[in-house]
Design a protein around this motif. Structure first.
Motif, PDB file in Angstrom:
ATOM      1  N   ASP A 432       0.832  -1.214   0.000  1.00 19.04           N
ATOM      2  CA  ASP A 432       0.000   0.000   0.000  1.00 19.04           C
ATOM      3  C   ASP A 432       0.862   1.258   0.000  1.00 19.04           C
ATOM      4  O   ASP A 432       0.658   2.179  -0.811  1.00 19.04           O
ATOM      5  N   LEU A 433       1.814   1.315   0.929  1.00 16.54           N
ATOM      6  CA  LEU A 433       2.628   2.521   1.072  1.00 16.54           C
ATOM      7  C   LEU A 433       3.473   2.791  -0.174  1.00 16.54           C
ATOM      8  O   LEU A 433       3.744   3.943  -0.505  1.00 16.54           O
ATOM      9  N   SER A 434       3.866   1.735  -0.866  1.00 12.76           N
ATOM     10  CA  SER A 434       4.677   1.909  -2.078  1.00 12.76           C
ATOM     11  C   SER A 434       3.881   2.599  -3.186  1.00 12.76           C
ATOM     12  O   SER A 434       4.465   3.127  -4.131  1.00 12.76           O
ATOM     13  N   ARG A 435       2.551   2.621  -3.063  1.00 12.31           N
ATOM     14  CA  ARG A 435       1.692   3.312  -4.019  1.00 12.31           C
ATOM     15  C   ARG A 435       1.193   4.650  -3.456  1.00 12.31           C
ATOM     16  O   ARG A 435       0.340   5.300  -4.051  1.00 12.31           O
ATOM     17  N   GLY A 436       1.724   5.042  -2.280  1.00 14.03           N
ATOM     18  CA  GLY A 436       1.250   6.266  -1.647  1.00 14.03           C
ATOM     19  C   GLY A 436      -0.139   6.114  -1.070  1.00 14.03           C
ATOM     20  O   GLY A 436      -0.864   7.101  -0.893  1.00 14.03           O
ATOM     21  N   ASP A 437      -0.529   4.888  -0.729  1.00 17.86           N
ATOM     22  CA  ASP A 437      -1.860   4.609  -0.200  1.00 17.86           C
ATOM     23  C   ASP A 437      -1.750   4.303   1.296  1.00 17.86           C
ATOM     24  O   ASP A 437      -1.257   3.240   1.682  1.00 17.86           O
ATOM     25  N   THR A 438      -2.188   5.214   2.133  1.00 15.43           N
ATOM     26  CA  THR A 438      -2.126   5.017   3.580  1.00 15.43           C
ATOM     27  C   THR A 438      -3.479   4.630   4.166  1.00 15.43           C
ATOM     28  O   THR A 438      -3.625   4.555   5.386  1.00 15.43           O
ATOM     29  N   THR A 439      -4.449   4.375   3.315  1.00 23.67           N
ATOM     30  CA  THR A 439      -5.830   4.208   3.778  1.00 23.67           C
ATOM     31  C   THR A 439      -5.979   3.108   4.820  1.00 23.67           C
ATOM     32  O   THR A 439      -6.609   3.306   5.868  1.00 23.67           O
ATOM     33  N   ALA A 440      -5.406   1.938   4.561  1.00 23.64           N
ATOM     34  CA  ALA A 440      -5.557   0.822   5.499  1.00 23.64           C
ATOM     35  C   ALA A 440      -4.840   1.100   6.814  1.00 23.64           C
ATOM     36  O   ALA A 440      -5.364   0.808   7.894  1.00 23.64           O
ATOM     37  N   ALA A 441      -3.656   1.674   6.721  1.00 27.73           N
ATOM     38  CA  ALA A 441      -2.865   1.949   7.930  1.00 27.73           C
ATOM     39  C   ALA A 441      -3.536   2.995   8.805  1.00 27.73           C
ATOM     40  O   ALA A 441      -3.722   2.794  10.016  1.00 27.73           O
ATOM     41  N   THR A 442      -3.886   4.123   8.214  1.00 29.10           N
ATOM     42  CA  THR A 442      -4.518   5.178   9.002  1.00 29.10           C
ATOM     43  C   THR A 442      -5.925   4.773   9.433  1.00 29.10           C
ATOM     44  O   THR A 442      -6.390   5.178  10.504  1.00 29.10           O
TER      45      THR A 442
END
Length: 489
Positions: A432-442
């Motif tokens: 996720d983070l490698s795509r700039g996607d923090t949705t699941a983490a946050t």
């Protein structure tokens, strides 16, 4: 109306007035004209007089004695209000007003002294502030430890001795890791100019990537980045440096962590004691996990590298791996807010020890600069070259925030625990983070911690989210693994 309902109506207005005071403080840091400082200090003192009168009104004591909580949320609200009432009624109104006036005036004096590298110009103001805080602590402690009384305002239930034990447990592994890393070859730092407009544009994008809702917030510039507000009005600041864009980007991500905590609290907690972060240690856990475990990870820096190339063109870093190493470069720098993860807690420990000595009277302001410089050289192996890189670098003491600094490291400890549990719960985190996607983490943090605001006590808040009692081990294990890999240890 029942006693509980009357109490809640009174508290709602008090909370709203507190929000007004907070917004006034935000304006002072960002937009207020320099010549308004004296008037602003009187305005802040006036607001504090009104707030103190409301918080200590005898009717509050009567309502608290009679109030029956309707549910678990009500019980938590009453717990906070009983603690607040007991604390506030120990403080004379004049002392509370004097502290508010000195706090407002002190920030401007500190800013000028810092700009001029003139600690002597700030020393009388700091001396006055420490005198007021010692008086406050004496009222609150009622014969107990003065520093503990101030610490309780930021981390309820925490004691200086407990923090000292925690820091003593952390220091050996941190110092050992520091020595091993500094003995290895370090990557070269960035050597490029980055325009301010580009930094602010990417800063805004980063804020939104991490979930900051700009319809309920805004980003401005300040000497010392901070977050302010709660609920539907949560504002952050950042700062820029032409040769160091990370100062801007990671200050923004850090403050977004604070802001998202406030924005993520349940809407029905607004204008109650549950409608804000439960403690500064828990608050720092959010800002630090956003900034470090997410923002400085190999996965996310790979995405950020592409964003920086899009914004600034070729800035002299050949690839994502080299960029990751530069972002996490370890060095004995002067500035706490710019410190790498290995050194950061050593900065905090320095301040913790010095401010405890200032409050106890073991150290006087006249000797503070020399004490700071000697301790810094002993801990970091570098002599302080000027006050703005030393004793004048932080705004906290000008605001009277004694007891605040240790919560930064406590937040790191909490973040280490949260990250361990989050990685298990979000197995696709790196992808996720490698795509700039923090949705699941946050989203995991919002679901397990942020939404609850002040519902639970600080330590219980972390335990509930993680599923285990917090300790320093997850943080230290994370740091060892990360920097051993980066530096080939």
């Amino acid at each position: 109306m029942s006693a509980y309902e009357e109490l809640m109506a009174h508290e709602r207005t008090t909370q709203a007035l507190g929000s007004v005071a907070g917004r006034t403080g935000w304006d002072q840091e960002t937009m207020m004209p320099e010549g308004a400082a004296e008037l602003r200090s009187e305005e802040m003192a006036a607001l504090e007089t009104v707030l103190h009168a409301r918080r200590t009104n005898s009717r509050v004591g009567d309502w608290l004695a009679k109030a029956q909580a309707p549910d678990e949320t009500g019980e938590a609200i009453l717990r906070h209000l009983k603690r607040s009432y007991a604390r506030n009624t120990k403080l004379p109104e004049k002392l509370a007003t004097d502290i508010a006036r000195q706090t407002s005036a002190g920030q401007g004096i500190w800013a000028k002294a810092r700009a001029n590298d003139d600690f002597a110009a700030f020393a009388p103001t700091l001396t006055r502030m420490i005198d007021l805080k010692r008086q406050e602590a004496a009222c609150l402690a009622e014969g107990g430890d003065l520093y503990d009384a101030l610490l309780d305002d930021y981390e309820p239930g925490m004691k200086g001795a407990e923090l000292q034990t925690l820091f003593n447990n952390m220091r050996p592994r941190l110092v050992d890791l520091r020595a091993r890393v500094l003995a290895a070859e370090a990557p070269l730092p960035l050597d490029h100019s980055f325009d301010e407009a580009g930094q602010m544009a990417l800063s805004s994008k980063l804020a939104q990537v991490f979930g900051y809702d700009l319809t309920r917030g805004r980003i401005d510039k300040a000497v010392h980045p901070f977050s302010s507000g709660s609920g539907t009005d949560v504002r952050i600041t950042t700062r820029t440096s032409e040769r160091d864009p990370f100062n801007c980007f990671y200050s923004t991500i850090h403050e977004v962590g604070h802001a998202c905590y406030e924005q993520g609290i349940r809407a029905d907690y607004a204008l109650t004691p549950l409608g804000a972060g439960v403690s500064m240690g828990v608050h720092e856990s959010q800002s630090r996990i956003y900034e470090n475990q997410f923002g400085r990870s190999r996965a996310f820096t790979g995405w950020l590298y592409g964003q920086m190339r899009d914004q600034f063109g070729n800035f002299g870093v050949p690839d994502e791996d080299a960029f990751y190493a530069i972002v996490n470069r370890v060095g004995s720098g002067y500035i706490r807010t710019e410190a790498d993860e290995v050194h950061y807690n050593l900065h905090v420990m320095l301040r913790f020890d010095l401010e405890r000595q200032l409050i106890s009277g073991e150290l006087e302001v006249a000797d503070l600069e020399d004490a700071w410089n000697a301790r810094f050289e002993a801990d970091f192996g570098v002599a302080v070259d000027k006050p703005s890189n030393g004793v004048l670098q932080d705004v906290h003491w000008s605001f009277g925030l004694f007891g605040y600094f240790p919560t930064y490291s406590l937040g790191n400890v909490y973040a280490g625990c949260l990250y361990q549990s989050l990685r298990e719960a979000v197995p696709a985190l790196d992808s996720d983070l490698s795509r700039g996607d923090t949705t699941a983490a946050t989203g995991w943090l919002r679901e397990n911690l942020q939404q609850f605001g002040g519902l639970r006590e600080p330590r219980a808040t972390i335990t509930h989210a993680c599923g285990f009692e917090p300790s320093e081990k997850p943080l230290l294990d994370y740091l060892d693994a990360k920097f051993s890999g980066l530096y080939g240890l």
